[in-house]
Scaffold this active site. Structure first.
Site, mmCIF file in Angstrom:
data_model
loop_
_atom_site.group_PDB
_atom_site.id
_atom_site.type_symbol
_atom_site.label_atom_id
_atom_site.label_comp_id
_atom_site.label_asym_id
_atom_site.label_seq_id
_atom_site.Cartn_x
_atom_site.Cartn_y
_atom_site.Cartn_z
ATOM 1 N N ASP A 129 0.864 -1.182 0.000
ATOM 2 C CA ASP A 129 0.000 0.000 0.000
ATOM 3 C C ASP A 129 0.903 1.236 0.000
ATOM 4 O OD1 ASP A 129 1.001 0.252 2.546
ATOM 5 O OD2 ASP A 129 -0.917 -0.004 3.569
ATOM 6 N N ASP A 154 -7.951 -7.539 0.736
ATOM 7 C CA ASP A 154 -7.039 -7.801 1.841
ATOM 8 C C ASP A 154 -7.733 -7.415 3.128
ATOM 9 O OD1 ASP A 154 -6.537 -4.771 1.217
ATOM 10 O OD2 ASP A 154 -5.719 -5.108 3.210
ATOM 11 N N CYS A 158 -13.224 -28.089 7.148
ATOM 12 C CA CYS A 158 -11.954 -27.477 6.731
ATOM 13 C C CYS A 158 -10.862 -28.535 6.665
ATOM 14 C CB CYS A 158 -11.558 -26.370 7.717
ATOM 15 S SG CYS A 158 -9.979 -25.580 7.353
ATOM 16 N N CYS A 180 -7.581 -27.799 6.472
ATOM 17 C CA CYS A 180 -6.276 -27.154 6.696
ATOM 18 C C CYS A 180 -5.424 -27.970 7.651
ATOM 19 C CB CYS A 180 -6.463 -25.713 7.198
ATOM 20 S SG CYS A 180 -6.693 -25.551 8.980
ATOM 21 N N CYS A 185 -6.837 -28.071 11.255
ATOM 22 C CA CYS A 185 -8.027 -28.894 11.455
ATOM 23 C C CYS A 185 -7.725 -30.385 11.266
ATOM 24 C CB CYS A 185 -9.140 -28.443 10.513
ATOM 25 S SG CYS A 185 -9.765 -26.805 10.957
ATOM 26 N N HIS A 202 -5.472 -21.401 10.583
ATOM 27 C CA HIS A 202 -6.822 -21.863 10.223
ATOM 28 C C HIS A 202 -7.639 -20.728 9.606
ATOM 29 C CE1 HIS A 202 -10.888 -23.271 10.110
ATOM 30 N NE2 HIS A 202 -11.208 -22.165 10.754
#
Ligand SMILES: [Zn+2]
Length: 367
Positions: A91, A279, A317, A319, A322, A348
């Site tokens: 940014d 974002d 999930c 991931c 998890c 997560h």
């Protein structure tokens, strides 16, 4: 050449595409994790890669103060410094500087401000913001804009929009003259061999000012456009109204970036409305506070009801958190103040955000 954007599939306003950057292809719509100081808090680069992160965002204001652009440039630019060979967006520093309400003074030339760290005096102008971002060497950099507070009156919103437009022209001029100074060189094996500068649409909460800002920013000409100045304290339905009305005025064949928004529900909504990039600090910040996003809603892991819960955070999930850890263990880590708590919760939550975007993309690809 600057960034290339290829649209692969559309439905209504939504689109799935590929953003071809000097550091790889980014599938859109994309969620960009925020690595404020060249680090996504608590999550190492190898884990980000495993999560499938293709682009992350870093903050110019923070890197400018620490470690300073000269250091990053000497280290070969932000990619090499942080050992991240995928895409980065920085940014302009505008949003952070304008958050320092007590510590700043705005003029036509730029913004004088004092560091939140040690009170030292600094000055950011459109040219300086370009010089810093070229030195950091992100793939996509942002024009230096004024972000108005909320609420503002009509005259203030217009003055601010006009200032942002004048600054956008100065940014583009400086960028065009200095863009070859990025601290890395890519063999132009694909077309996106250069850093790209995106413009930012402002105009407060007035749809007509937003339309004018979009039109005049497009006249200046950028390879992509952001919607800035939202999530500044306005009601959520007003944010949505402004996003939807502004999107109508942005070129359909160029990337559209909605800055600093929002919850999982919001990023899905905006992706379906035709936003390509977003974002937000929420997944990592919420993770550090024990708030987890799941397919069944939010859970607060500190609650006693999870003390002996052997299930994963989110049964839907896949991931790495998890797959491996129980809610009971995550609650224990949080309650004990273990640093691993913030790490696993952040991983997560990032996986959940990325998965939210994948689902939008997959639905588009399937028609
Ligand atoms: Zn998970």
């Amino acid at each position: 050449m600057s960034i290339q954007f290829q649209i692969e599939a559309t439905r209504g306003s939504a689109r799935a595409g590929n953003l071809i950057t000097p550091h790889g292809v980014v599938e859109t719509p994309v969620f960009m994790p925020v690595g404020t100081l060249g680090s996504v808090k608590g999550v190492s680069q190898d884990v980000l890669e495993e999560l499938g992160v293709e682009i992350l965002l870093s903050n110019t204001y923070h890197l400018f103060l620490r470690p300073g652009v000269d250091t990053v440039r000497k280290m070969g630019g932000l990619h090499r410094f942080m050992s991240w060979d995928r895409a980065i967006l920085t940014d302009s520093g505008g949003f952070q500087v304008f958050s320092l309400t007590e510590l700043r003074k705005v003029s036509e030339e730029g913004v004088a401000f004092r560091s939140h760290l040690d009170g030292s005096a600094h000055f950011l102008s459109p040219e300086k913001a370009m010089e810093i971002q070229i030195g950091l060497g992100a793939d996509i950099i942002m024009a230096f804009d004024e972000c108005t507070e909320y609420p503002v009156d009509g005259a203030r919103a217009r003055d601010s929009m006009e200032l942002t437009l004048r600054w956008a022209e100065r940014c583009k001029k400086y960028f065009e003259e200095h863009k070859n100074e990025v601290p890395w060189r890519r063999v132009p094996t694909h077309s996106a061999a250069m850093q790209s500068l995106f413009g930012i649409v402002q105009g407060g909460m007035d749809p007509e000012l937003r339309r004018e800002s979009a039109s005049r920013t497009i006249d200046i000409g950028f390879p992509g456009y952001a919607i800035g100045g939202l999530s500044v304290g306005e009601p959520r339905d007003l944010t949505a109204d402004i996003v939807f009305s502004t999107l109508e005025h942005l070129p359909s064949d160029q990337p559209r970036y909605l800055m600093g928004v929002g919850t999982p529900e919001e990023i899905a909504l905006y992706a379906q409305a035709g936003v390509d990039m977003m974002d937000c600090v929420l997944p990592t910040r919420a993770g550090r506070h024990g708030l987890l996003f799941t397919s069944e809603g939010r859970i607060n892991i500190k609650k006693k009801e999870y003390a002996e819960d052997q299930g994963p955070v989110d049964p839907a999930c896949g991931c790495m958190v998890c797959r491996r850890y129980s809610r009971a263990y995550l609650r224990h880590l949080y309650a004990s103040g273990e640093p691993l708590s913030a790490v696993l919760n952040s991983v997560h939550n990032l996986a959940f955000y990325l998965d939210t975007m994948h689902k939008v993309r997959r639905d588009l690809a399937l028609g």
